[in-house]
Design an enzyme around this catalytic site. Structure first.
Site, short mmCIF file in Angstrom:
data_model
loop_
_atom_site.label_atom_id
_atom_site.label_comp_id
_atom_site.label_asym_id
_atom_site.label_seq_id
_atom_site.Cartn_x
_atom_site.Cartn_y
_atom_site.Cartn_z
N SER A 200 0.85 -1.20 0.00
CA SER A 200 0.00 0.00 0.00
C SER A 200 0.88 1.24 0.00
O SER A 200 2.05 1.16 0.36
CB SER A 200 -0.87 0.02 1.26
OG SER A 200 -0.07 0.40 2.38
N ASP A 201 0.31 2.38 -0.35
CA ASP A 201 1.05 3.60 -0.13
C ASP A 201 0.99 3.91 1.37
O ASP A 201 0.29 3.25 2.14
CB ASP A 201 0.48 4.74 -1.00
CG ASP A 201 1.52 5.84 -1.20
OD1 ASP A 201 1.39 6.61 -2.16
OD2 ASP A 201 2.48 5.91 -0.41
N ALA A 202 1.74 4.93 1.78
CA ALA A 202 1.92 5.20 3.22
C ALA A 202 0.59 5.43 3.92
O ALA A 202 -0.16 6.34 3.55
CB ALA A 202 2.82 6.43 3.39
#
Ligand code: GLC
Length: 728
Positions: A265-267
């Site tokens: 996932s992104d942050a």
């Protein structure tokens, strides 16, 4: 001994659900500079955060870390991790190695402007080698998001507006990174660059026609090039948070394209499924993301994936954890998870890396205008170098860099002095203060070495002095653009104007009558309407990296000719956005150039535009057909008395069929180096893969029997053309 992936089953069989969930959890590990501001957007406690992460390592509940680049620190944390779980599973270290780690290359949009897969691959191979040498196993790059709205700051990180160029650049970057020894992680799947209003993180609404024909091809090319990872996008795509999209990460990425790596996932994007108003709590957020196909959660802290045990079946945990463990096995981490700290220092100091960075900067610059052949300059007489960006090492590197060596960064002023300081008189004047944008950048917590004005900087006096210096010189070189923290992530703008008093300075310099060269330091097209009328020479140098100033001097003084081409359409004004070259004919095309009553609806500079010190002639285009494939050949001659490189471009138009097709689309390009007076016959093939498109009427890929136009030239306005027909 290479770890056979069959042993992954054995590992999984011995792991608890919490340990498996730990393998799916990646933590930021911030060792921020002393006194760094806490990051308000992330609610970061810079003291507590590292302690919490080390505790998780000790419990065997972390599979990966990011934002660690020091080899001894990496080894220390790796020892903690290996000791922290009974199975001895090591950590995967990831990082944003976007355009270099220690040796910084031109920003990605600049590398794309080289239209040169060879130098792009070479540059990312250097970045990969430097990253792996310090113990980083995986880079969150290439960013392959198509961008057609330059208000969006992350246009700088991609390859511009076109899917064909974007796909070629994506594949070259993946090959480069992975040949350098790190997993490439194309991002952000998918459609992130179409943020509403160009506002980063805002929703995206794209038709299937746009997704399949424009936004997906670079991702597919990255997967076909063998990328080992893909990262999700933050935003809602057509009402569904991308990070929870089963359609994106299972149906398209895995089932249709055959991707067999792992997804991250992104942050904080998994936790933020609650913020999006999509999941009711962290347990549901984790369950929906992991079920959609997101193997690993990138978390600042308090991960949603810690709630997976009990929220999803052991089978789901095994499926996801297997992907992560196999990635570690493929990297050989089970054999030796540690990094050789001496080798790290040697690799980072390799002079060949700086040579490659200089060559990349030479090939990325785009000569937008050169009236009267003002360029190249002589290394004699008096040269005024103006504008604070000319002497800002930090800005020369551009955004998305953290581990650079500022002392070895060559600014434009350094480069000009090194090249002509012994034969010409070089005088520098900033003219205006080192500007900063009106609100802090999210990266300011890393904002070390931001340029600062000298004590007692008198703006009015300095402005006047710069104009005097220009008036007294034989030629003025003015460096203008955006400061590096005015573009990139969370750096969208509502205008494209030159910030601060830069335009005013340029106008005052031109008014002195001294011949003026404008060097643009940018990552997005800027409003250069005045300059395009009044400044004879304009060279886009982007943020050219560690060796940038040396390369700029090579180009300014003619040691090498510019050869870059624009990877996006350059609008006249922000009011024209979005503006693309590959639009359809649509209705009343004759007034396409005057759709607004108050402004032309043509670009300031077209997609694929870029001038040269060479003089190229295109002639004798031929088309031969066999078995549904058209072979287009053309003679390209360099009629100048000096060597130069040219990017020969091929554009295709389908005249009729089962959909309205773009007036022209890039379907081939080749970069040629042509010695003075030489010529070369260039060939392109147009096969089914070039003619196939996704059709919204039948909701599938189609090939139409039709008549096609082709053009070949040095930009998207190429005129030399021909036609051919495909009957079935
Ligand atoms: C950022 C970016 C992503 C980056 C990640 C880790 O917010 O969206 O591109 O790789 O966080 O820094």
């Amino acid at each position: 001994m290479t770890y056979e992936s069959g042993k992954v089953d054995e590992l999984l069989a011995g792991m608890s659900p919490a340990e498996k969930a730990g393998q799916l959890t990646q933590y930021f590990y911030f060792r921020l500079p002393p006194g760094a501001e806490t990051e308000p957007a992330l609610g970061l406690d810079v003291a507590e955060q590292p302690r919490a992460v080390e505790a998780a390592l000790g419990r065997g509940e972390a599979g990966s870390l990011l934002f660690v680049t020091d080899p001894s620190e990496i080894n220390r944390l790796q020892r903690l991790a290996v000791a922290g779980n009974p199975h001895g599973v090591p950590l995967l270290f990831g990082f944003d190695v976007i355009h270099g780690l220690r040796t910084i290359f031109p920003v990605p949009i600049a590398m794309a402007a080289s239209w040169d897969p060879e130098i792009i691959e070479r540059g990312q191979a250097v970045a990969g080698r430097e990253a792996r040498a310090v113990g980083i196993h995986w880079t969150f790059a290439p960013m392959v998001d198509i961008a057609r709205d330059p208000r969006w700051g992350r246009i700088i990180e991609g390859a511009g507006e076109d899917p064909f160029l974007g796909a070629a650049v994506a594949a070259a970057q993946v090959r480069g990174f992975q040949s350098g020894g790190v997993i490439a992680g194309p991002k952000h799947f998918g459609g992130y660059g179409a943020a509403l209003g160009g506002r980063d993180y805002d929703e995206v609404n794209l038709s299937d026609h746009e997704l399949w024909n424009t936004y997906f091809p670079p991702f597919r090319a990255a997967v076909e090039a063998g990328a080992g990872n893909v990262m999700t996008a933050y935003m809602d795509l057509n009402g569904i948070p991308a990070t929870a999209s089963h359609w994106l990460f299972t149906e398209v990425l895995r089932e249709l394209w055959g991707f067999d790596g792992f997804v991250v996932s992104d942050a904080n994007a998994v936790r933020n499924l609650v913020t999006h108003g999509y999941a009711r709590d962290l347990a549901e957020a984790g369950a929906r993301a992991v079920t959609a196909g997101v193997d690993m959660e990138m978390a600042i802290g308090d991960p949603a994936y810690a709630h997976l045990p009990g929220a999803v079946s052991e089978e789901v945990l095994d499926t996801r954890a297997r992907k992560v463990l196999e990635a570690k096995a493929r990297l050989g981490l089970f054999d030796d998870p540690y990094v050789d700290e001496d080798r790290a220092r040697e690799t980072l100091a390799d002079p060949a890396h700086r040579v490659a960075a200089r060559e990349a900067a030479r090939r990325s610059a785009v000569l937008l205008r050169n009236e009267g052949g003002l360029l190249p300059l002589a290394k004699s007489g008096s040269v005024a170098v103006l504008g604070p960006l000319a002497d800002s090492r930090r800005d020369t590197l551009g955004p998305w860099v953290f581990d650079f060596d500022l002392d070895e960064t060559v600014t434009v002023l350094d480069g000009i002095r090194d090249a002509a300081g012994n034969t010409a008189t070089i005088t520098y004047a900033p003219g205006i203060p080192v500007g900063q944008r009106t609100f802090p950048s999210m990266f300011d917590m890393f904002g070390r070495n931001a340029p600062a004005d000298p004590e007692g900087f008198d703006a009015e006096a300095e402005f006047a002095r710069a104009v005097e210096v220009a008036a007294a010189a034989d030629v003025a070189v003015v460096v203008l653009g955006e400061w590096q923290n005015m573009i990139g992530e969370a750096a969208s703008r509502s205008s494209l104007e030159l910030p601060g008093r830069q335009l005013e300075l340029l106008q005052a310099v031109v008014a002195t009558g001294t011949p003026t060269v404008l060097l643009v330091m940018n990552g997005r097209p800027l409003d250069l309407r005045w300059a395009a009328e009044h400044v004879p020479a304009i060279l886009d140098i982007w943020y050219p990296g560690t060796q940038g100033g040396a390369a700029v001097a090579d180009l300014l003084f003619g040691d090498v000719s510019p050869s870059g081409k624009l990877p996006f359409t350059w609008p006249r004004t922000v009011g024209q956005i979005p503006m693309i070259y590959s639009h359809t004919v649509s209705h009343e095309p004759d007034n396409q150039a005057r759709r607004y009553w108050d402004e032309e609806s043509t670009p300031l500079f077209p997609f694929g535009h870029g001038l040269s010190y060479g003089r190229f002639a295109y002639r004798d285009l031929t088309i031969e057909q066999a078995d549904g494939v058209a072979t287009v050949a053309v003679e390209v001659a360099n009629e100048a008395e000096r060597e130069a490189a040219e990017v020969v471009q091929l554009y295709l138009h389908q005249r009729h069929g089962t959909a309205s097709r773009p007036v022209r689309e890039l379907k081939g390009f080749q970069r040629l180096v042509l010695p003075a007076g030489s010529s070369h016959r260039v060939e392109f093939t147009i096969g089914e893969e070039h003619r196939r498109y996704w059709n919204a009427a039948v909701r599938d890929w189609v090939l139409d029997a039709a008549t096609f136009d082709v053009w070949v030239g040095g930009s998207s306005t190429a005129e030399l053309g021909g036609t051919f027909s495909i009957d079935k």
